[in-house]
Design an enzyme around this catalytic site. Structure first.
Site, PDB file in Angstrom:
ATOM      1  N   GLY A  47       0.910   0.002   3.832  1.00 44.15           N
ATOM      2  CA  GLY A  47       1.193   1.255   3.223  1.00 44.15           C
ATOM      3  C   GLY A  47       0.515   2.527   3.784  1.00 44.15           C
ATOM      4  N   HIS A  48      -0.551   1.904   4.931  1.00 47.55           N
ATOM      5  CA  HIS A  48      -1.460   2.650   5.526  1.00 47.55           C
ATOM      6  C   HIS A  48      -1.561   2.611   6.853  1.00 47.55           C
ATOM      7  CE1 HIS A  48      -5.523   4.727   6.230  1.00 47.55           C
ATOM      8  NE2 HIS A  48      -5.247   5.112   5.013  1.00 47.55           N
ATOM      9  N   PHE A  49      -0.725   3.090   7.473  1.00 45.85           N
ATOM     10  CA  PHE A  49       0.475   3.930   7.316  1.00 45.85           C
ATOM     11  C   PHE A  49       1.561   3.147   7.851  1.00 45.85           C
ATOM     12  CE2 PHE A  49      -3.081   6.957   7.908  1.00 45.85           C
ATOM     13  CZ  PHE A  49      -2.895   7.765   6.592  1.00 45.85           C
TER      14      PHE A  49
END
Length: 141
Positions: A47-49
């Site tokens: 999720g990053h990123f």
């Protein structure tokens, strides 16, 4: 050189939150230098990123703190204790860290009085500074 097993004998961190792979230089109570090999399969990159994986700055600071904790907790009187954050000062992020980078982590203990220690911490990739900060440690029981 200290590997994962030896590091885990000094600090309490474990997978997935142990963020240093090895310690290549150690002066107990004074300084430690280690490495973190950043790999694409680490959970934060989901999720990053998405599409542009970047190591979160907070995890780089944590890796530096763990490196400093190895130095502080490697002295006999601190064996079996935990080093907690007291403060993070003057943190500056200067470069992205991405999968494939080998992050060199250095923390020099510049002051210590009783249970409080202050470390000058620098993380770099190929000699280029990624982050630097002053970290305050509180040694717990």
């Amino acid at each position: 050189m200290l590997g994962i097993k030896e590091i885990q004998e000094i600090i309490p961190h474990r997978h997935p939150f142990l963020l240093i792979d090895c310690i290549k230089e150690l002066e107990p109570g004074k300084k430690s230098v280690g490495y973190k090999s950043v790999t694409y399969n680490e959970p934060q990159f989901l999720g990053h990123f998405p599409g542009e994986p970047v190591m979160p700055g907070v995890l780089m600071i944590e890796a530096l703190a763990q490196t400093g904790a190895v130095a502080i907790l490697s002295v006999p009187e601190n064996k079996g204790k935990t080093a907690y954050f007291g403060a993070i000062n003057s943190a500056k992020f200067k470069r992205k860290v991405v999968p494939g980078d080998k992050l060199e982590l250095s923390c020099e203990i510049i002051r210590q009085k009783g249970r409080i220690g202050i470390g000058k911490a620098v993380a770099s990739v190929d000699g280029e500074i990624a982050v630097e900060a002053e970290l305050t440690f509180i040694i717990g029981e």
